[in-house]
Design a protein around this motif. Structure first.
Motif, short mmCIF file in Angstrom:
data_model
loop_
_atom_site.label_atom_id
_atom_site.label_comp_id
_atom_site.label_asym_id
_atom_site.label_seq_id
_atom_site.Cartn_x
_atom_site.Cartn_y
_atom_site.Cartn_z
N LYS A 273 -1.79 -8.01 -3.14
CA LYS A 273 -0.80 -6.94 -3.23
C LYS A 273 0.39 -7.28 -2.34
O LYS A 273 0.23 -7.75 -1.21
CB LYS A 273 -1.39 -5.60 -2.79
N ASN A 274 1.57 -7.03 -2.88
CA ASN A 274 2.79 -7.27 -2.13
C ASN A 274 3.72 -6.06 -2.28
O ASN A 274 4.12 -5.73 -3.39
CB ASN A 274 3.50 -8.53 -2.62
N VAL A 275 3.99 -5.39 -1.16
CA VAL A 275 4.92 -4.24 -1.13
C VAL A 275 5.97 -4.57 -0.07
O VAL A 275 5.72 -4.41 1.12
CB VAL A 275 4.18 -2.93 -0.78
N ASN A 278 6.61 -2.41 3.11
CA ASN A 278 5.58 -2.12 4.10
C ASN A 278 5.73 -2.99 5.34
O ASN A 278 6.31 -4.09 5.29
CB ASN A 278 4.19 -2.34 3.50
N GLU A 399 6.52 5.81 -4.63
CA GLU A 399 7.77 5.18 -5.09
C GLU A 399 8.70 6.17 -5.77
O GLU A 399 9.90 5.95 -5.86
CB GLU A 399 7.43 4.02 -6.04
N SER A 756 6.88 -3.20 -5.76
CA SER A 756 5.51 -3.63 -5.51
C SER A 756 5.09 -4.58 -6.61
O SER A 756 5.64 -4.58 -7.72
CB SER A 756 4.55 -2.42 -5.48
N ARG A 757 4.12 -5.41 -6.30
CA ARG A 757 3.53 -6.31 -7.28
C ARG A 757 2.13 -6.68 -6.81
O ARG A 757 1.80 -6.55 -5.62
CB ARG A 757 4.39 -7.56 -7.47
#
Length: 769
Positions: A273-275, A278, A399, A756-757
């Protein structure tokens, strides 16, 4: 002389009313018997010898099939009720201790056979198909539904209540409502004279009454290029496949085994997870989960889940919402879909005391479910359902609102019971509880309790052979703020609905009251504080003299909604289905109009900086919709509506186009455009969607979805690969990516930033003991 109703004693009128719902005594008795079929048509199941074996390849070349007598007496439902089918169909059934086997030969010209779909549970409104149901309790109301197409696609679901979940006729059995994935197998084969299929259904997959040697069974075939539906039994348009009370009988069953009745399904998932927003933008969470199912009896199944994970579940669809009320999205998680039918409560009246998306979801985000237990099935004439679920404390960045959300640890309890009465009717009760652990400040939210009772009275013998349904309900929820005194009327919802759902003529009338503070903690209520009356009548004649028209459709519906406290009119609506036309080809066109008088006692913001003001509004809206037949390589659905919108105007256009260049490949586009003009400003509200599917066979599917709406300005990508190694054993690969558009227009002025992804790999394996 037999007395007329005017001369009957005072108790006779209610007695006659109940008698109408009780059904034929001989039929009801037959359905509760063991082997006495009361005149129902019988299909004899043949025992598979111990030394024999069936190689599941769809070719039906084993010797055992020749010993089974086939059924061939199918009858048309569409286009001619009671007509002779255009093609021959043969069905045979054999069984051994562990499995039920079905073979079908579906004759026809191979050049005319349509089989676009391959993905599990995909809608088969485009394809030839073969469907069947099993009423394993012989109660004429519950059962299992299965379907296949010539490409070997498999779909399934559970029938509850009166078996009318999809309605009668050939229109059901599509992608919607199939809330169950059982473990079974089917293989198909091409023939010079059509196609054939072999099916194996393990008895471990089914709940059933072990004391019965007879089940209800029925079959339906769709010959798509002719838009033709044929059934073995229940061919009348007021009957249909999904009403087990009209099914035939499968006899000769004995010595059936469910093994130990224990099933374990461990799964493992690893994610990335990549945000970017954060503090720690990149994480690599991994987890394992375990689902255990145990057949307490042959008809009652208990389940437990630890660290329940839904990494493979696709995202919700995007919608335009220009009302002041919340929208309801469908459940997609398997744990809540399996056996979910028992929790349905007065579904046509909408009190919804239990809505499973209240558990483990918040603002579209998953809240970790630490454990879940479930009990579903039947005990005698009782249908039971129970959940006990716990979720962990969770924090996330919303979001949509651009704010942090903190959710405490919670526990949820849901209990449901339904008692079968008469031939197709039931009475039931439901209880739910939502309890939150104390927050960081030590303050605990009061538990939310909900209790309700409902009744479904259904008959197929009204005026001889017509269907009549009655639905009644009463629901109470606890006071969300005990410091405020609220009456019973404030905290409850109650209502009654009478429905006449028949071919040619349809009608219903409903009455309901929702109190000002009717807000079940585990339910879904879009609107409360009202009293509403709604009658409707429809006429759908079938012109026999015009061979290219299947059916016309005309209807009118009236709705009168007043404030429950003051009696002030809040909404009065006339909905006119002016003209509807179904062609024999499967195409359709509809023209309608809606007249609304609405009083708005408080304003709301319909778009950024644009308000709808309190006051009284009267509007007309006109609508045109058209649909092409789904079996075409390119199919379309669309509509346009225009008319008043509060004190302004709105024009709405929507269209969906699907292109199927080859079997297993589908490309679809969908858009909705709303152009609104108001004295305080103009705006547009748009939704765009592109979806692609590639299914090289029935075991591998690749799904890609791209969605955008100009309200949130979020572009979402969802991509999933599913490999069914064998039924019950799956591998998923999922990738998601969300962007926000900072530009002025997604098509001409894009400026996308990543919100996000992430990706996930999940595998599960089913062990049966």
């Amino acid at each position: 002389m037999r007395p007329t109703s005017a001369h009957l004693p005072g108790f006779a009128a209610p007695a006659l009313f109940l008698l109408a719902f009780s059904g034929s005594p001989s039929k009801a008795a037959a359905q509760s018997s063991n082997g006495d079929n009361g005149g129902a048509v019988v299909l004899e199941a043949v025992v598979l010898p111990a030394a024999a074996d069936i190689d599941l390849d769809g070719r039906i070349d084993e010797d055992i099939w020749s010993t089974a007598t086939p059924i061939t007496d199918f009858t048309q439902q569409e286009p001619v009720e009671g007509g002779i089918p255009s093609e021959r169909t043969e069905v045979r059934v054999v069984f051994d201790e562990d499995n039920l086997y079905i073979s079908a030969v579906l004759y026809g010209d191979p050049a005319d056979i349509l089989a676009y779909q391959r993905q599990r549970d995909a809608s088969l409104r485009t394809d030839d198909r073969f469907m069947w149901i099993l009423d394993t309790f012989l109660d004429g109301r519950t059962g299992y539904f299965f379907e296949i197409n010539p490409a070997g696609l498999m779909g399934d679901g559970i029938l509850t209540g009166s078996g009318g979940g999809w309605g009668g006729g050939g229109g059901g059995g599509g992608g919607a409502g199939k809330a169950w994935d059982g473990i079974w197998e089917a293989r198909t084969a091409e023939r010079d004279d059509g196609w054939s299929a072999e099916i194996r259904i393990p008895f471990r997959t089914l709940n059933f009454n072990p004391e019965l040697d007879t089940w209800g069974i029925n079959f339906q075939r769709t010959i798509r290029h002719r838009n033709e539906e044929i059934l073995w039994r229940g061919y009348r348009r007021n009957e249909g496949l999904f009403r087990p009370v009209n099914a035939g009988r499968l006899t000769g069953l004995r010595n059936l085994s469910q093994g130990m009745g224990l099933e374990a399904r461990p799964s493992a998932v690893t994610t990335w997870k990549n945000v970017p927003g954060n503090t720690d933008p990149t994480t690599f969470p991994s987890d394992v989960s375990l689902d255990v199912n145990y057949s307490v009896t042959s008809s009652l199944r208990a389940s437990a889940s630890i660290n329940t994970d839904f990494a493979e579940v696709e995202s919700d669809e995007r919608r335009v919402n220009l009302t002041r009320f919340p929208q309801r999205f469908r459940e997609r998680r398997d744990f809540f879909l399996e056996g979910s039918g028992v929790f349905s409560f007065a579904p046509r009246s909408g009190p919804t005391p239990f809505f499973s998306r209240r558990i483990g979801l918040r603002s579209g985000q998953q809240v970790p479910i630490q454990y879940g237990t479930r009990l579903t099935g039947q005990a005698g004439r009782f249908e039971l359902g129970f959940y006990q679920i716990g979720t962990a404390a969770h924090s996330f960045f919303d979001e949509g609102s651009l704010a942090d959300v903190n959710i405490p640890r919670e526990t949820f309890t849901v209990a449901r019971v339904k008692r079968s009465i008469f031939e197709q009717s039931s009475v039931g009760a439901i209880y739910t509880r939502r309890a939150a652990a104390p927050g960081l400040d030590g303050f605990a939210v009061a538990d939310g309790h909900t209790m309700g009772m409902d009744a479904q009275l259904n008959t197929r013998h009204f005026f001889g052979d017509k269907r009549l349904e009655m639905e009644a309900f009463f629901v109470w929820n606890s006071n969300p703020d005990p410091t405020i005194d609220r009456s019973l009327n404030d905290l409850t919802a109650r209502g009654l609905r009478l429905n006449f759902p028949n071919d040619i003529w349809t009608a219903h009338i409903s009455y309901r009251e929702f109190g000002d503070d009717y807000r079940p903690s585990l339910g879904f209520v879009a609107r409360n504080g009202f009293r509403r009356v709604e009658p409707r009548i429809g006429w759908a004649p079938r012109p026999e003299s015009i061979d290219w028209i299947r059916q016309f459709d005309f209807a009118v519906q009236f709705r009168n909604l007043t404030n429950i406290d003051t009696g002030v009119l809040e909404e009065r609506e006339w909905q006119l289905d002016i003209f509807g036309l179904d062609f024999e080809s499967g195409d359709n066109i509809e023209i309608g109009a809606t007249r609304v008088l609405e009083y708005l006692d408080y304003g709301y913001e319909v778009s950024d900086g644009i308000d709808i003001l309190p006051g009284e509004y009267a509007t007309w809206e006109w609508e045109l919709q058209a649909r092409t037949a789904g079996h075409r390589r390119v199919s379309m659905f669309g509509g346009i509506s225009t008319g008043g919108f509060w004190d302004g105007n709105r024009t709405r256009m929507n269209a969906r186009a699907s292109f199927r260049p080859n079997p297993g490949i589908s490309i679809s586009t969908n858009f909705e455009h709303n152009e609104v003009s108001l004295p305080r400003g103009d705006f547009t509200a748009d939704v765009y969607e592109v979806e692609g599917e590639w299914n090289p066979n029935q075991w591998v599917s690749v799904t890609n979805q791209v969605r955008y709406d100009n309200d949130s300005d979020i572009v979402g990508l969802f991509a999933r690969l599913r490999w069914i190694v064998r039924p019950g054993n799956d591998i998923f690969l999922v990738y998601t990516h969300n962007w926000r558009n900072l530009g002025l227009d997604i098509l001409n002025d894009r400026d996308l930033i990543t919100l996000s992804r992430g990706s996930a790999i999940k595998a599960n394996y089913t062990y049966r003991f």
